[in-house]
Enzyme design. Sequence first.
Site, mmCIF file in Angstrom:
data_model
loop_
_atom_site.group_PDB
_atom_site.id
_atom_site.type_symbol
_atom_site.label_atom_id
_atom_site.label_comp_id
_atom_site.label_asym_id
_atom_site.label_seq_id
_atom_site.Cartn_x
_atom_site.Cartn_y
_atom_site.Cartn_z
ATOM 1 N N LYS A 173 9.159 13.125 8.502
ATOM 2 C CA LYS A 173 9.560 12.345 7.326
ATOM 3 C C LYS A 173 8.297 12.165 6.493
ATOM 4 O O LYS A 173 7.473 11.300 6.773
ATOM 5 C CB LYS A 173 10.120 10.989 7.754
ATOM 6 C CG LYS A 173 11.168 10.390 6.819
ATOM 7 C CD LYS A 173 10.725 10.211 5.384
ATOM 8 C CE LYS A 173 9.878 8.979 5.196
ATOM 9 N NZ LYS A 173 9.343 8.830 3.819
ATOM 10 N N GLU A 248 -1.911 5.491 13.356
ATOM 11 C CA GLU A 248 -3.150 5.645 12.600
ATOM 12 C C GLU A 248 -2.978 4.802 11.345
ATOM 13 O O GLU A 248 -2.236 5.171 10.443
ATOM 14 C CB GLU A 248 -3.367 7.132 12.281
ATOM 15 C CG GLU A 248 -4.806 7.446 12.002
ATOM 16 C CD GLU A 248 -5.164 7.301 10.556
ATOM 17 O OE1 GLU A 248 -5.423 6.137 10.124
ATOM 18 O OE2 GLU A 248 -5.195 8.317 9.848
ATOM 19 N N CYS A 282 -7.873 7.158 4.600
ATOM 20 C CA CYS A 282 -7.883 6.144 5.662
ATOM 21 C C CYS A 282 -9.298 5.889 6.143
ATOM 22 O O CYS A 282 -9.664 4.767 6.463
ATOM 23 C CB CYS A 282 -6.980 6.572 6.801
ATOM 24 S SG CYS A 282 -7.177 8.285 7.275
ATOM 25 N N GLU A 381 -8.205 -3.393 3.278
ATOM 26 C CA GLU A 381 -8.177 -2.009 2.819
ATOM 27 C C GLU A 381 -7.692 -1.977 1.370
ATOM 28 O O GLU A 381 -6.534 -2.294 1.084
ATOM 29 C CB GLU A 381 -7.255 -1.169 3.721
ATOM 30 C CG GLU A 381 -7.298 0.310 3.377
ATOM 31 C CD GLU A 381 -6.522 1.184 4.352
ATOM 32 O OE1 GLU A 381 -5.349 0.895 4.600
ATOM 33 O OE2 GLU A 381 -7.113 2.164 4.853
HETATM 34 P P1 NAI Z 1 3.496 2.976 3.912
HETATM 35 O O1 NAI Z 1 2.939 2.583 5.233
HETATM 36 O O2 NAI Z 1 4.686 2.242 3.353
HETATM 37 O O3 NAI Z 1 3.921 4.538 3.940
HETATM 38 C C1 NAI Z 1 3.571 5.478 4.919
HETATM 39 C C2 NAI Z 1 4.809 6.238 5.391
HETATM 40 O O4 NAI Z 1 5.692 5.336 6.065
HETATM 41 C C3 NAI Z 1 5.648 6.871 4.274
HETATM 42 O O5 NAI Z 1 6.132 8.122 4.699
HETATM 43 C C4 NAI Z 1 6.808 5.904 4.127
HETATM 44 O O6 NAI Z 1 7.970 6.508 3.623
HETATM 45 C C5 NAI Z 1 7.018 5.472 5.564
HETATM 46 N N1 NAI Z 1 7.731 4.201 5.725
HETATM 47 C C6 NAI Z 1 7.708 3.112 4.907
HETATM 48 N N2 NAI Z 1 8.504 2.143 5.386
HETATM 49 C C7 NAI Z 1 9.038 2.599 6.544
HETATM 50 C C8 NAI Z 1 9.930 2.049 7.509
HETATM 51 N N3 NAI Z 1 10.427 0.820 7.389
HETATM 52 N N4 NAI Z 1 10.256 2.786 8.586
HETATM 53 C C9 NAI Z 1 9.748 4.027 8.747
HETATM 54 N N5 NAI Z 1 8.906 4.602 7.860
HETATM 55 C C10 NAI Z 1 8.548 3.907 6.763
HETATM 56 O O7 NAI Z 1 2.297 2.920 2.876
HETATM 57 P P2 NAI Z 1 2.348 2.710 1.277
HETATM 58 O O8 NAI Z 1 3.302 1.597 0.935
HETATM 59 O O9 NAI Z 1 2.605 4.013 0.663
HETATM 60 O O10 NAI Z 1 0.851 2.220 0.958
HETATM 61 C C11 NAI Z 1 0.481 0.858 1.102
HETATM 62 C C12 NAI Z 1 -0.890 0.716 1.718
HETATM 63 O O11 NAI Z 1 -0.895 1.277 3.021
HETATM 64 C C13 NAI Z 1 -2.021 1.423 1.009
HETATM 65 O O12 NAI Z 1 -2.541 0.699 -0.046
HETATM 66 C C14 NAI Z 1 -3.019 1.608 2.114
HETATM 67 O O13 NAI Z 1 -3.782 0.445 2.278
HETATM 68 C C15 NAI Z 1 -2.154 1.801 3.338
HETATM 69 N N6 NAI Z 1 -2.023 3.245 3.664
HETATM 70 C C16 NAI Z 1 -2.816 3.782 4.618
HETATM 71 C C17 NAI Z 1 -2.774 5.127 4.872
HETATM 72 C C18 NAI Z 1 -3.647 5.761 5.899
HETATM 73 O O14 NAI Z 1 -4.009 6.922 5.754
HETATM 74 N N7 NAI Z 1 -3.943 5.085 6.990
HETATM 75 C C19 NAI Z 1 -1.900 6.028 4.125
HETATM 76 C C20 NAI Z 1 -1.046 5.363 3.180
HETATM 77 C C21 NAI Z 1 -1.132 4.021 2.964
#
Ligand code: NAI
Length: 479
Positions: A173, A248, A282, A381
Site C-alpha cells: 500500500k 520505521e 526520515c 520531527e
Molecule cells: P503517514 O504516517 O500518515 O503515512 C505513511 C503511510 O501510512 C502512507 O502510505 C499512508 O497512506 C499510510 N497510512 C496512514 N494512515 C493509515 C492507517 N490508519 N492505517 C494504515 N496505513 C495508514 O504520514 P504523513 O501523514 O504522510 O506525514 C506526517 C508526518 O509523518 C511527516 O511530517 C513526518 O514527520 C512523518 N513521516 C515520516 C516518514 C519516515 O520516513 N519515517 C515518512 C512520512 C512521514
Amino acid sequence: MTTPALLINGTFQPAADGATIPTLAPGTGATLAALPRGRAADVDAAVRAAERALEGPWGRSSAAERGRLLGRMADLISRDHDQLARIEAEDTGKPLAQAKADMVAVRRYFEYYAGAADKVHGSTIPYLDGYFAYTVREPHGVTAHIIPWNYPAQMFARTIGAGLAMGNACVLKPAEDACLSTLALAALAMEAGVPPGALNVVTGLGEEAGAALVAHPGVHHISFTGSPEVGGLIQRAAAANNVGCTMELGGKSPQIVFADADLDAALPILVAAIIQNAGQTCSAGARLLVERSIYGTLVEALAERFAALTLGTWDQDRAVGPLISAVQKARVQGFIDHAVADGIPVLARATLPADLPAGGFFVPPTLFGPVPAGHRLGCEEVFGPVLSVIPFTDEADAIRLANSTAYGLVAGLWTRDGARQHRLPKRLKCGQVFVNCYGAGGGIELPFGGVKRSGYGREKGFEALHTLSSLKTVLVRHD
Ligand code: NAI
Ligand code: MG
C-alpha cells in the site's frame, strides 16, 4: 503516462467500485493523475491472490530462481532509469538529479537482494545423542508493506526486494501523496516474471486501503515506514491478529561537530543532510550539535550556504524542491512561525526565486540557532528544510543532548579524535552512527532502523532478509 491502476493477481485494474483520488504535482499544485481509490474489497482480493500465489509455484520456488527474477528487475530498472526518474521527480517534486540518484539506489537494492536470495541459510545445532537438529529460514507468508511518499521508489525497492527474495507474497500500500513510481516498478516486476499474486499493489487512502490491509486476518507480517502516530494505529491492528511488525518511524537525528573536526569536509554534508529531499527524509540530520568554541565560525559558514540555496520545480533541478503537499507545507511553516514567535534567532533563510509557480508547496530552507534545550523545534520531527543549531560544552554534554529526544534513528559524529570516534557510537542511543560522513540515503548494504520512538526492526542489508522471514527449528530422532 498510462492510467494508474491497482495490481492484483498479475492484472492492472481499477478499484472495484471505480473510485479514484487525485495526486498532485508538488511544484505547481496541479493535478497529475487519478489514482485508484482501493478499499477493503480490493485489499481482500489482493490478499487472496497472495495466498493463492503461495499455494502455487511461487510457494515452491527456489531461492536461486527468486534471485534470478530480482536480477532481471535490476536490469529492467537500468533500462528504464531515465523514465523512472522522471516519474518520481514529477510525482514527488524532488529535483531530477535527486530522482536519478534514487533510481541508482533502486537498481542496487534489486541487485543486492538478487545476489543475497540464495545465501540465506539456517544452521545445525548440537543436541542429544540420537537426534539431528537444524534451523531453516522460511517466508512469513503474506506480507503487508505500507510505505510513505518521500522516497516511493527506494522504499518499494528496499521492502519488496527483500520480501520477494525470501519468497513472501507481498501486498504493497503505497502513499496517496506519491506512488506513481511504485506502479511503474510493479509493472517491471511483472515483465521480469514475478508470478501473479506474488506482488500486489493497492493504492488508496491510509485510513481506507491501509487500515483494511493491516487489519486483514490473512496478513502474517507488516512492514511500515511513516509517522509514529500511524505506526501506533498499525501496531494495534497487528495486535488484534497477533502478527509481527517492523516499524520505521522517522527521527530527529543529531549531527555532533567537535572543535577538532575537519570543518571543510563536514560543511557540505551538514547542509546536504538536511536539505536533501527538502528535509523530508526520515534520517535527515535535523539537529546540529556544535562544540561551543567553534559555534560562531561554523554558524557563519553554514548561514552563508543556507542563504545561497536555490529552490525550484523538479525540472528546474535546483538544490531544493517543494514539499509534498499543502498539508506538509502548512505543518513545516507552522514549526517555523512558532519558533520565530518564541524568539529563536533565524541565522539564515534562503530566498524563494521569483520564477517559482504560485501553486507550488515551497518552504525556504531556514537555519535557527541557538535553539534552547527542550524547544519543540529541536525535539520534534519537522520533516522540512529546517536545521536547529544547538551548542554543547563538552563530550558528556554532547551525548546528553544527542540522546535527549524521544527518537533514536541515526547520528552523525565529526571528530579527528580516534578514541572518541569509537567511544561515542557506544553511548549514542540510535540505530546507525556515521563517523566523519553521513549518508543513510544510500547504504543499501547497511542495516537500518531505530530505537525508542523511531521504531524497531531492521531493513536494508542482509538483516532485512531475517526481518522478512521466520526461523523454523526441526528436530529429527534417528536412533
Ligand atoms: P503517514 O504516517 O500518515 O503515512 C505513511 C503511510 O501510512 C502512507 O502510505 C499512508 O497512506 C499510510 N497510512 C496512514 N494512515 C493509515 C492507517 N490508519 N492505517 C494504515 N496505513 C495508514 O504520514 P504523513 O501523514 O504522510 O506525514 C506526517 C508526518 O509523518 C511527516 O511530517 C513526518 O514527520 C512523518 N513521516 C515520516 C516518514 C519516515 O520516513 N519515517 C515518512 C512520512 C512521514
Ligand atoms: Mg503526487
